[in-house]
Motif scaffolding. Structure first.
Motif, PDB file in Angstrom:
ATOM      1  N   LEU A   1      65.532  73.646  41.821  1.00 53.10           N
ATOM      2  CA  LEU A   1      64.962  74.660  42.878  1.00 53.10           C
ATOM      3  C   LEU A   1      64.223  73.466  43.952  1.00 53.10           C
ATOM      4  N   TYR A   2      63.673  72.766  43.611  1.00 57.71           N
ATOM      5  CA  TYR A   2      62.884  71.669  44.557  1.00 57.71           C
ATOM      6  C   TYR A   2      63.813  70.938  45.179  1.00 57.71           C
ATOM      7  N   TYR A   5      68.522  80.928  44.021  1.00 62.18           N
ATOM      8  CA  TYR A   5      67.613  80.101  44.277  1.00 62.18           C
ATOM      9  C   TYR A   5      66.290  80.836  45.053  1.00 62.18           C
ATOM     10  N   ALA A  64      63.054  79.152  45.432  1.00 61.91           N
ATOM     11  CA  ALA A  64      62.834  78.102  46.110  1.00 61.91           C
ATOM     12  C   ALA A  64      62.138  78.543  47.638  1.00 61.91           C
ATOM     13  N   VAL A  81      58.459  77.542  47.911  1.00 63.01           N
ATOM     14  CA  VAL A  81      58.358  76.149  47.916  1.00 63.01           C
ATOM     15  C   VAL A  81      58.674  75.666  49.367  1.00 63.01           C
ATOM     16  N   ALA A 109      58.414  73.824  40.469  1.00 65.89           N
ATOM     17  CA  ALA A 109      58.736  73.156  42.090  1.00 65.89           C
ATOM     18  C   ALA A 109      57.782  73.495  43.071  1.00 65.89           C
TER      19      ALA A 109
END
Length: 409
Positions: free
Chosen positions: A244-245, A316, A319, A322, A376
């Motif tokens: 994800l990161y 995702y 994310a 993030v 993440a």
């Protein structure tokens, strides 16, 4: 090269715009390439790949140890003869080749089931590419560096497109595309360098490639060490969190490209000026680029949920926050790039190294502590905290060193 000759070239603003334009297109290509690679794999599988690439990128900083930045400054000051530059560059690349070979011999049989062997070709080709740009950067030829950057990413896209057309897993061949792009760009950078400034192989004489680059090296290693945050996330939060990161952490690069281009174009002028006062007339033509960069960061932070879902799909969705935190954390990073470069160019590399090392150690410790609970998102928060700490330290350093009568220690 004299100050007059440097000033007679394209202005900092013009070079920065050319670098930003080329880098912007290049980073867009990189984003699309990573999107294509992420779509071809699960977050866990993609996490292995981006961890390997991150390892190779981090290794560049450790082996380079600030030599490229130091050499740019010395070339701008007319303090590094071509023969000496050739000897040092050749020595560094030879050492890197040996290290890459040893890593392959270790990782292929011992780390089976992982992608960590990919770090070797990514590391060696990237170091070669960065070294090939040193002469051009030291001569304040940012417009030529821009062409090299653009060629790099175009080759990356072409190679990955060919791989995808064959039906192969694009993520597993991302290393090949990145390596090919760096090698082509290195050749192009060397070819564009004027013959009287073009380095050549000097392997028959012993030399210390890292001579004089100590504090530059500490800063470079610290910044490069940030790249292991992906590996730390994988270790404490699992490969899915790393995926994800890794899927969005490179998306912050286009946001800071304007600051990076401004810094890269300015450094030779600042190094040659040797004072803030003399450097300012060169800098003011491009300072507006920093404001544009901040605006882009704010826009990405606002639109992150929509951007993530549209580009890499609902798998995702985690994310998105993030990316929001990374985008906001990039705002202080935009000012950190030129500030650190200017301070180093004026001879204050020791101060920059101390600030950077302390902040990065704190960041990585924070990633390790938060990854288990926040995954993440914890790494994104740590990145933002790091940039704020560095900005505070560099600002204080610039104020102190800019005072009349300040003596460098």
């Amino acid at each position: 090269m004299s100050t007059t000759k440097l000033a007679a070239r394209r202005s900092v603003g013009a070079q920065a715009v050319m670098l930003a334009g080329a880098t912007g297109i290049a980073q867009l290509i990189v984003a699309l390439v990573y999107i294509a690679a992420a779509r071809s794999a699960t977050p866990a599988d993609f996490g292995w790949v981006v961890s390997a690439i991150a390892l190779g990128t981090v290794a560049v900083g450790f082996v380079d140890f600030g030599t490229n930045s130091f050499w740019v400054r010395e070339i701008a000051r007319n303090q590094l003869p071509l023969n000496e530059f050739s000897r040092r560059g050749s020595g560094k690349l030879m050492a890197a080749t040996i290290l890459a070979a040893l890593w392959l011999l270790f990782s292929v049989p011992v780390l089976q089931g992982t992608s960590y062997w990919m770090a070797a070709p990514v590391f060696l080709s990237l170091l070669l590419n960065q070294t090939a740009q040193v002469s051009l950067r030291g001569m304040a030829r940012g417009e030529l560096v821009a062409w090299s950057i653009l060629a790099d990413r175009i080759v990356v896209a072409i190679v990955l497109a060919i791989v995808s057309a064959t039906g192969a897993n694009a993520a597993q061949f991302l290393w090949l595309a990145l390596t090919a792009g760096s090698v082509v760009a290195a050749g192009m950078g060397w070819w564009m360098t004027p013959a009287h400034s073009r380095p050549g192989p000097r392997l028959w004489r012993r030399t210390n490639p890292w001579k004089g680059s100590g504090y530059y090296g500490l800063s470079t290693v610290a910044i490069s060490a940030q790249g292991i945050d992906v590996m730390i996330i994988g270790g404490f939060g699992g490969p899915a969190a790393a995926g994800l990161y890794g899927a969005v952490n490179r998306w912050t690069q286009p946001m800071s490209l304007l600051a990076g281009a401004f810094s890269s174009a300015s450094v030779p002028f600042v190094a040659h000026s040797q004072t803030w006062r003399l450097a300012w007339p060169h800098l003011r033509s491009g300072i507006w680029l920093l404001g544009v960069a901040v605006s882009i960061c704010i826009g990405v932070a606002i639109g992150a949920p929509w951007i993530v879902e549209m580009l890499i799909g609902p798998r995702y969705a985690g994310a998105a926050p993030v990316l929001q935190v990374l985008a906001l954390g990039t705002i202080p990073a935009i000012f950190n790039q030129p500030l650190s470069g200017f301070l180093q160019s004026l001879g204050h590399d020791r101060i920059v190294s101390l600030i950077t090392v302390a902040a990065v150690v704190f960041q990585l410790a924070l990633v390790a502590l938060s990854a288990r609970f926040l995954g993440a998102l914890g790494a994104a928060i740590a990145f933002s905290v790091l940039q704020i700490l560095i900005l505070a330290g560099l600002t204080a350093a610039a104020i102190v060193t800019g005072r009349p009568g300040y003596r460098r220690r």
